[in-house]
Design an enzyme around this catalytic site. Structure first.
Site, PDB file in Angstrom:
ATOM      1  CB  SER A  85      -0.899   0.003   1.244  1.00 30.10           C
ATOM      2  OG  SER A  85      -1.450   1.282   1.480  1.00 30.10           O
ATOM      3  CE1 TYR A 103      -3.297  -1.833   5.567  1.00 34.95           C
ATOM      4  CE2 TYR A 103      -2.889   0.438   4.895  1.00 34.95           C
ATOM      5  CZ  TYR A 103      -3.249  -0.859   4.584  1.00 34.95           C
ATOM      6  OH  TYR A 103      -3.566  -1.194   3.289  1.00 34.95           O
TER       7      TYR A 103
END
Length: 321
Positions: free
Chosen positions: A161, A187
């Site tokens: 990501s 994350y």
């Protein structure tokens, strides 16, 4: 890495996964897609099986893949199967690996969780996002190494990501045991670890005919966002005041979001490419990461010494459980 040496393809950010494989025959290829029952994982499965591959959807809920399995149950070379896999539980990973037989031509590490609001731990004591997004895939890839090697020419694809740009891996406190838990920092660090996983595999398994690359799929409305509250979704601009989802102009469809995954898993255009990072179907430049970084892949996620250190850290986690 200069612009001249980066891998370029004729595709764009709006190319779909099926268009990536137009004219590509994957008959006889065996592939695994983790989290392949929904979202961009399901779109990747459809494209790969549509090109003739035998695809196993590895998911916590195999029944959730029933529609995909039925879609490819008729005549034709493509086949979809489903098998249980909970990446947060290394016992489940071990069981999946033990049940796998024969060669494996592509492992797509697609499954993931995002922005868990409170600190949670896996059964092995790892912060849940890091344990699911990274350690589970590390254990899975390592367990399937022999099957990847047996294929003769295999690929590992790790879905990361753009969030990795803002967070280097924290070796001092990776599980947030001492510092305050931050769902977005956790994350981002897990996604940095994912890029480092591809770098580590590229450094170790090239002699076995195995390549590995990571990617940013872009912005797509999927179940990945299920842990985000309405206030956060509104701040992202994807939820209106009435609570309805909004597809912003730069958001992709799942078929478009799966394109870079499919490119790296099966396109002949990237044969032999390894240890790289792609976005919008192109290899991107290495940049200095940080809060202001926007695009590219961070040097903290591509550093070979950091990849080696994280590999050793994960190996220790597996041997000490």
């Amino acid at each position: 890495m200069s612009a001249e040496t980066r891998t370029r393809t004729p595709f764009t950010a709006r190319t779909t996964a099926a268009e990536i494989l137009d004219g590509v025959d994957l008959t006889g290829r065996r592939m695994i897609v983790t989290g392949g029952a929904s979202g961009i994982g399901a779109a990747a499965v459809r494209a790969l099986a549509g090109a003739g591959a035998e695809v196993t959807v590895a998911t916590r809920n195999p029944a959730g893949a029933d529609e995909l399995v039925a879609e490819f149950a008729g005549p034709g070379p493509g086949v979809v199967r489903a098998a249980a896999l909970d990446l947060a539980d290394l016992a489940s990973v071990d069981a999946f690996v033990a049940a796998w037989e024969g060669p494996l031509h592509a492992l797509v590490a697609n499954a993931g969780i995002m922005a868990i609001p409170t600190r949670q731990l896996t059964p092995q004591g790892w912060e849940l996002q890091l344990g699911t997004n990274y350690l589970g895939h590390f254990a899975l890839a390592r367990g399937l190494h022999g099957s990847l090697r047996a294929a003769g020419s295999a690929r590992v694809v790790v879905v990361s990501s753009g969030a990795h740009l803002r967070e280097a891996f924290d070796f001092d406190d990776p599980q947030f045991a001492r510092q305050p838990y931050d769902q977005w920092a956790a994350y981002g660090r897990s996604k940095t670890a994912d890029v480092l996983l591809a770098v580590g595999i590229a450094r170790r398994w090239a002699a076995d005919g195995i390549v590995a690359n990571a990617l940013n799929p872009g912005y797509i409305n999927t179940q990945l966002q299920r842990h985000m509250d309405e206030e956060t979704l509104r701040s992202f601009g994807v939820l209106d005041e009435a609570g309805n989802r909004i597809d912003l102009p730069y958001y992709k469809t799942p078929a478009q979001g799966a394109a870079t995954t499919v490119l790296l898993a099966a396109s002949p255009l990237v044969d032999g490419v390894t240890g790289r990072y792609f976005s919008d179907n192109q290899e991107v430049e290495v940049v200095i990461g940080g809060p202001e970084a926007n695009g590219g892949v961070a040097v903290h996620a591509t550093d070979p010494a950091t990849a080696d250190r994280l590999w050793a850290y994960a190996e220790q986690a597996l041997t000490s459980r």
